[in-house]
Structure formats: structure tokens, C-alpha cells
Motif scaffolding. Structure first.
Motif, short mmCIF file in Angstrom:
data_model
loop_
_atom_site.label_atom_id
_atom_site.label_comp_id
_atom_site.label_asym_id
_atom_site.label_seq_id
_atom_site.Cartn_x
_atom_site.Cartn_y
_atom_site.Cartn_z
N GLU A 167 0.75 -1.17 0.00
CA GLU A 167 -0.19 -0.09 0.07
C GLU A 167 0.95 1.17 -0.03
O GLU A 167 0.55 2.01 -0.69
CB GLU A 167 -0.78 -0.03 1.16
CG GLU A 167 -1.79 1.43 1.32
CD GLU A 167 -2.55 1.32 2.58
OE1 GLU A 167 -3.49 2.21 2.46
OE2 GLU A 167 -2.21 0.76 3.53
N LEU A 168 1.92 1.39 0.75
CA LEU A 168 2.82 2.35 0.88
C LEU A 168 3.44 2.71 -0.46
O LEU A 168 3.51 3.74 -0.84
CB LEU A 168 4.01 2.22 1.97
CG LEU A 168 3.38 2.46 3.45
CD1 LEU A 168 4.44 1.87 4.57
CD2 LEU A 168 2.73 3.89 3.69
N ALA A 169 3.97 1.61 -1.05
CA ALA A 169 4.87 1.79 -2.29
C ALA A 169 3.97 2.41 -3.40
O ALA A 169 4.49 2.97 -4.31
CB ALA A 169 5.28 0.37 -2.80
N ASN A 170 2.60 1.97 -3.52
CA ASN A 170 1.70 2.45 -4.48
C ASN A 170 1.05 3.57 -4.10
O ASN A 170 0.00 4.14 -4.93
CB ASN A 170 0.68 1.24 -4.74
CG ASN A 170 1.40 -0.05 -5.50
OD1 ASN A 170 1.98 0.27 -6.63
ND2 ASN A 170 1.49 -1.08 -5.00
N MET A 171 1.19 4.31 -2.92
CA MET A 171 0.41 5.37 -2.62
C MET A 171 0.47 6.72 -3.60
O MET A 171 -0.50 7.38 -3.50
CB MET A 171 0.97 5.76 -1.10
CG MET A 171 -0.14 6.75 -0.30
SD MET A 171 0.27 6.91 1.30
CE MET A 171 -0.27 5.08 2.05
N ILE A 172 1.56 6.72 -4.20
CA ILE A 172 1.34 7.73 -5.26
C ILE A 172 0.21 7.99 -6.15
O ILE A 172 -0.19 8.97 -6.63
CB ILE A 172 2.84 7.91 -6.03
CG1 ILE A 172 2.94 9.18 -6.96
CG2 ILE A 172 2.85 6.60 -7.04
CD1 ILE A 172 4.28 9.31 -7.27
N SER A 173 -0.36 6.51 -6.33
CA SER A 173 -1.45 6.49 -7.05
C SER A 173 -2.85 7.38 -6.55
O SER A 173 -3.41 7.99 -7.46
CB SER A 173 -2.15 5.03 -7.35
OG SER A 173 -1.09 4.20 -7.48
N VAL A 174 -2.93 7.68 -5.24
CA VAL A 174 -3.95 8.38 -4.61
C VAL A 174 -3.85 9.80 -4.92
O VAL A 174 -4.73 10.37 -5.75
CB VAL A 174 -4.04 8.02 -2.96
CG1 VAL A 174 -5.08 8.98 -2.66
CG2 VAL A 174 -4.31 6.61 -2.86
N PRO A 175 -2.80 10.50 -4.88
CA PRO A 175 -2.90 12.01 -5.18
C PRO A 175 -2.90 12.23 -6.64
O PRO A 175 -3.11 12.96 -7.14
CB PRO A 175 -1.50 12.45 -4.71
CG PRO A 175 -0.54 11.33 -4.60
CD PRO A 175 -1.44 10.19 -3.97
N MET A 176 -2.39 11.28 -7.46
CA MET A 176 -2.08 11.51 -9.00
C MET A 176 -3.63 11.27 -9.42
O MET A 176 -3.97 11.71 -10.43
CB MET A 176 -1.53 10.46 -9.66
CG MET A 176 0.10 10.86 -9.37
SD MET A 176 0.65 12.33 -9.94
CE MET A 176 0.72 13.51 -8.29
N ALA A 177 -4.45 10.34 -8.82
CA ALA A 177 -5.67 9.84 -9.44
C ALA A 177 -6.55 11.15 -8.90
O ALA A 177 -7.60 11.64 -9.60
CB ALA A 177 -6.29 8.69 -8.67
N LEU A 178 -6.42 11.78 -7.93
CA LEU A 178 -7.04 12.91 -7.38
C LEU A 178 -7.01 14.08 -8.11
O LEU A 178 -7.90 14.69 -8.86
CB LEU A 178 -6.80 13.06 -5.86
CG LEU A 178 -7.69 14.17 -5.32
CD1 LEU A 178 -9.08 13.88 -5.08
CD2 LEU A 178 -6.96 14.50 -3.61
N THR A 179 -5.68 14.13 -8.65
CA THR A 179 -5.47 15.35 -9.52
C THR A 179 -6.09 15.07 -10.77
O THR A 179 -6.73 16.03 -11.56
CB THR A 179 -3.95 15.53 -9.75
OG1 THR A 179 -3.36 15.72 -8.50
CG2 THR A 179 -3.59 16.46 -10.78
N ALA A 180 -6.04 14.13 -11.24
CA ALA A 180 -6.68 13.68 -12.50
C ALA A 180 -8.09 13.85 -12.57
O ALA A 180 -8.81 14.42 -13.56
CB ALA A 180 -6.45 12.05 -13.22
N VAL A 181 -8.84 13.43 -11.66
CA VAL A 181 -10.31 13.68 -11.62
C VAL A 181 -10.75 14.91 -11.43
O VAL A 181 -11.74 15.56 -12.00
CB VAL A 181 -11.18 12.67 -10.45
CG1 VAL A 181 -10.68 11.49 -10.75
CG2 VAL A 181 -10.75 13.06 -9.19
#
Length: 363
Positions: free
Chosen positions: A26-40
Motif C-alpha cells: 500500500e505504501l509503495a503504491n500510495m502515489i496513485s492516490v494524489p495522482m488519481a485525485l489530480t486527474a479527476v
């Protein structure tokens, strides 16, 4: 007023090896969260769902052009953000998943008088220029006296100079600060209004456009004069405000005199020595019994897994990466010690907002 109570720390030591590996995934892939948020946000999804308060659950296909070839890509982003509490997910057998905004997601659509929201705060943090700084975070550890990661990634140009050169980036930053500032100022004026008692002249250090000073003066009519103090080129662009003088200068050299001094989000980006210099100039500018009212993030003494602590510590690393490696968030005790060094004899911290504290120094 004491600091908000902390939530218990997570029992990481009690995890099984398999659970520990999962936590690291989860920690290693956490960059997915702000990047997905920025995209939407860039896709206009929060505004489309909110639709003037309707907040009707919508499928991904309804949030894209009618001829879009594959709405499932957006749906995957929305599912991730639903797992993080930004959207609520609604499922009915035989129909597409639908998504609505949660209370957290609601912060991404305008609510204040300026029409700003936390969406601009997200966008500001994840502009391409700022994202480029993060791979240089290791350099901040190895050479803490050297340039901050942002400057290293941009040929020595610091963040504030970058904003001065890029109008679009600067406008996003200003909207971001407005979106965060408005709810904080409402909390301040609701919980600290009496703290301005006896103040006839209020100086706002780093006041930018003077918007916060104007809010205070509207709420506290006994303040007869406001002094909006910032860099000369900043106040030159500030709009006229009744009862407010815009004054240009350098807070490291001197600060205009007043019965009280207000500053918001100024100290965090400076070193201890620089903060002491600013506070000493504030002390000199105040009469006996005068107040400095500083609004800053205050980190807890003990690390725990609460949302508040995580948000504060994450912001601390953002400051380290973007603005100054030696700039930092501080604890209540550290802020008090800075005030003592500057000459102040009274101090208290009020936690009127979940993120920012009000620090009152008395001469």
C-alpha cells in the motif's frame, strides 16, 4: 486550549509477516492516490457530480463525453478514491457503478464567497514543476544546508521565484491559498474574535492582497486601521480596501508599528534563525502588552496515526521539498522557545482549526 487528542497509534508491530507485506505494498503504491485525485479534478468530475448541490450518484460514462471509448479507465480512478473516502460508491446488480461525493469530496467544489475550493490546493501541490522535485528528496537528507529539492530540480530557481515567472502557476497557488484560507479565517473569527479587543491598528505581515485583513476588520469594527505589509511588488498589485494601507517592505529589516500584528503561514518556510529575526522585528513594532497573532501548523510532540498528525507531517515534508529544507513545522514548545528568544513574555496556543493553530505572543 490544549492540542486535539490524538488517535491511538497503529499496532504495526502486531502485524503478521503477510499483513506487513500488504501494508508495504500500500505504501509503495500510495502515489496513485494524489495522482488519481489530480486527474479527476482536471477532468471536472467533482463539479459534474455536485451539480449545484444535486450530488446524484453518476456512472463514469456520464462524466465523460458521450462518444468516449472506454469509461472503465475513469471508473478505476473513482474506485480507488472511493476506497479513500473521497467518493461514495453505489452498486446495483446489472447496472454500472455510480459515484457521489462524500464530505471529503465536497471540499473539492466551491463553498466560500471567492468560489475557491480545496481542488486548487490539490492541483497546486501536483503541478508538473513541483512533482519534479520529489525524486531529489534524498539530496535534502544528504545535504540539508544546500538548495531545497525544488531548486535542485529547476537549475537553482526556488519555488517563489518560479511562481513569479509563471503566471498560470502563480494563479493556481493563489487560488489554493484562498481555498484553504477562507474556512480557517471563519474558524479564527468565530473562536478568537475577542482576542482583537483593544486593537485599533492591526498589521498583517505577509498579507498579500489584504483579503484576510479585510475579513478581520469587517468582523471586528473596533479596528480602525489595517496595515497590509508585504513585499513591494506584492502590495503594488493589491486592490484598494477601505481602512487599509498597503505598505511594501522587508520583514527581515523592519515591520510597521501597530497595536497587534497578525501573520498567517509565514514562519513555516523559514529557518529558526530567520524566524527569530522576524519575531524580533514584530516585538520591536509592538507596544508593551501588544500581541503577535501567528497562525501556523503545529506538530504534536508524539507521533501517532491520526489523520491530523499524518496531514501535518506530510505537509512538513512538502515544505522541505518545495520551499526550504531547513524550513519546517514546529511543535508548540518550539514556537514558544522562538518567542522567548525574540523577547516575548507571554504565549498561548489555541486549536480552533484541525490543521492550523493560533499562536498568541504577548510583549
Amino acid at each position: 486550549m490544549s492540542s486535539p487528542a490524538a488517535e491511538p497509534a497503529s499496532a504495526a508491530a502486531d502485524l503478521s509477516p503477510a499483513e506487513a507485506r500488504l501494508a508495504m505494498m500500500e505504501l509503495a503504491n500510495m502515489i496513485s492516490v494524489p495522482m488519481a485525485l489530480t486527474a479527476v479534478i482536471r477532468l471536472g468530475v467533482p463539479a459534474a457530480i455536485w451539480s449545484n448541490g444535486a450530488n446524484a450518484p453518476l456512472p463514469a460514462a456520464a462524466l465523460l463525453p458521450a462518444d468516449h471509448p472506454d469509461p472503465s479507465v475513469l471508473e478505476r480512478l473513482l474506485r480507488l478514491l472511493a476506497s479513500r473516502g473521497v467518493f461514495s460508491e453505489h452498486t446495483t446488480p446489472g447496472t454500472a457503478r455510480r459515484f457521489a461525493l462524500t464530505a471529503v469530496g465536497r471540499t473539492l467544489v466551491p463553498s466560500g464567497p471567492s468560489g475557491a475550493s480545496y481542488a486548487d490546493y490539490v492541483l497546486q501541490h501536483h503541478q508538473d514543476a513541483l512533482v519534479l522535485a520529489w525524486p531529489r528528496l534524498r539530496d535534502a537528507v544528504l545535504d540539508p544546508a544546500g538548495p531545497e529539492p525544488f531548486a535542485r530540480a529547476h537549475g537553482g530557481v526556488p519555488a517563489y521565484a518560479y511562481y513569479g515567472q509563471d503566471r498560470e502557476a502563480n494563479e493556481v497557488m493563489l487560488r489554493a491559498m484562498t481555498g484553504v484560507s477562507e474556512p480557517f479565517m471563519e474558524a479564527l473569527l468565530d473562536g478568537y474574535g475577542g482576542g482583537f479587543e483593544g486593537v485599533a491598528t492591526l498589521v498583517d505581515v505577509g498579507g498579500s492582497s489584504g483579503a484576510c485583513l479585510e475579513m478581520i476588520m469587517r468582523s471586528v469594527p473596533t479596528i480602525r486601521e489595517g496595515v497590509n505589509f508585504d513585499l513591494p511588488d506584492v502590495v503594488a498589485a493589491a486592490p484598494p480596501i477601505a481602512g487599509v494601507r498597503h505598505v511594501g517592505g522587508d520583514m527581515f529589516k523592519s515591520i510597521p508599528s501597530g497595536d497587534a500584528i497578525f501573520m498567517k503561514w509565514v514562519l513555516t518556510t523559514w529557518t529558526n534563525d530567520e524566524c527569530t529575526a522576524i519575531l524580533k522585528n514584530c516585538y520591536t513594532a509592538l507596544p508593551e502588552g501588544g500581541k503577535l497573532i501567528a497562525c501556523e501548523p503545529v506538530v504534536p510532540e508524539t507521533t501517532d496515526s491520526s489523520t491530523r498528525t499524518r496531514a501535518l507531517l506530510e505537509n512538513d515534508i512538502f515544505v522541505m521539498t518545495t520551499y526550504r529544507t531547513q524550513g519546517r513545522e514546529r511543535s508548540e514548545e518550539e514556537f514558544w522557545q522562538l518567542g522567548l528568544t525574540a523577547g516575548f513574555t507571554g504565549f498561548r496556543a489555541l486549536y480552533l482549526d484541525p490543521f492550523y493553530a493560533v499562536l498568541e505572543y504577548v510583549k
